[in-house]
Motif scaffolding. Structure first.
Motif, PDB file in Angstrom:
ATOM      1  N   TRP A  60       9.865 -11.399   1.424  1.00  0.00           N
ATOM      2  CA  TRP A  60       8.928 -11.873   2.449  1.00  0.00           C
ATOM      3  C   TRP A  60       9.489 -13.124   3.143  1.00  0.00           C
ATOM      4  O   TRP A  60       9.475 -13.235   4.361  1.00  0.00           O
ATOM      5  CB  TRP A  60       7.564 -12.178   1.828  1.00  0.00           C
ATOM      6  N   TRP A  61      10.003 -14.054   2.344  1.00  0.00           N
ATOM      7  CA  TRP A  61      10.519 -15.328   2.868  1.00  0.00           C
ATOM      8  C   TRP A  61      11.621 -15.088   3.895  1.00  0.00           C
ATOM      9  O   TRP A  61      11.674 -15.754   4.925  1.00  0.00           O
ATOM     10  CB  TRP A  61      11.039 -16.170   1.710  1.00  0.00           C
ATOM     11  N   LYS A  62      12.494 -14.126   3.623  1.00  0.00           N
ATOM     12  CA  LYS A  62      13.595 -13.850   4.533  1.00  0.00           C
ATOM     13  C   LYS A  62      13.107 -13.280   5.870  1.00  0.00           C
ATOM     14  O   LYS A  62      13.847 -13.290   6.839  1.00  0.00           O
ATOM     15  CB  LYS A  62      14.599 -12.883   3.898  1.00  0.00           C
ATOM     16  N   ARG A  63      11.879 -12.788   5.925  1.00  0.00           N
ATOM     17  CA  ARG A  63      11.330 -12.231   7.167  1.00  0.00           C
ATOM     18  C   ARG A  63      10.586 -13.286   7.983  1.00  0.00           C
ATOM     19  O   ARG A  63      10.096 -12.998   9.057  1.00  0.00           O
ATOM     20  CB  ARG A  63      10.353 -11.079   6.863  1.00  0.00           C
ATOM     21  N   THR A  64      10.464 -14.495   7.453  1.00  0.00           N
ATOM     22  CA  THR A  64       9.783 -15.558   8.199  1.00  0.00           C
ATOM     23  C   THR A  64      10.808 -16.321   9.032  1.00  0.00           C
ATOM     24  O   THR A  64      11.978 -16.418   8.673  1.00  0.00           O
ATOM     25  CB  THR A  64       9.051 -16.532   7.258  1.00  0.00           C
ATOM     26  N   ASP A  65      10.355 -16.870  10.144  1.00  0.00           N
ATOM     27  CA  ASP A  65      11.273 -17.660  10.964  1.00  0.00           C
ATOM     28  C   ASP A  65      11.290 -19.103  10.462  1.00  0.00           C
ATOM     29  O   ASP A  65      10.550 -19.481   9.552  1.00  0.00           O
ATOM     30  CB  ASP A  65      10.909 -17.574  12.448  1.00  0.00           C
TER      31      ASP A  65
END
Length: 132
Positions: A60-65
């Motif tokens: 999930w974290w990697k999909r946040t800007d």
């Protein structure tokens, strides 16, 4: 094809599901009072479940800007720190410094401090902490 926003919500939902699943497993594996009868067998399983939850959270974290990540980091650091210290002050005031729950909260705060220092030292050693 999934959009970036769809992946963000998908992995956020998977993270929540992983947390609920791990909590359910912990509730079945760990006694409500006292310790486990076989702590050296159960502790690695608990750590592995935590690692799995963090792995899903990482997706999930990697999909946040960057802006969302900064908001999460600031909120957890300041909100978590202030909330933990306010609760510790409350517990010490109303239950006493040496009550079981106050000592448990103190140990949790100390674990957070140790974790913070460990990650901060890694950050500095990697050369990211040098000022210009």
């Amino acid at each position: 094809m999934m959009t970036h926003r769809m992946k963000f919500w998908l992995f956020g939902g998977l993270t929540l599901a992983a947390v609920i699943a791990a909590g359910t497993l912990f509730g079945r594996m760990l006694p409500a009072t006292g310790g486990s009868d076989q702590p050296f067998r159960v502790y690695p399983v608990v750590l592995a479940l935590y690692a799995a939850v963090l792995g899903v959270a990482w997706l999930w974290w990697k999909r946040t800007d960057d802006l969302q990540q900064q908001g999460q980091l600031i909120s957890w650091y300041w909100g978590g720190s202030c909330g933990a210290l306010a609760m510790l002050a409350y517990l010490m005031t109303f239950l006493g410094r040496t009550s079981d729950i106050t000592l448990g909260a103190f140990y949790m705060v100390m674990a957070q401090v140790v974790g913070f220092v460990a990650v901060w030292l890694i950050w500095v050693v990697r050369g990211r902490g040098h000022a210009e």
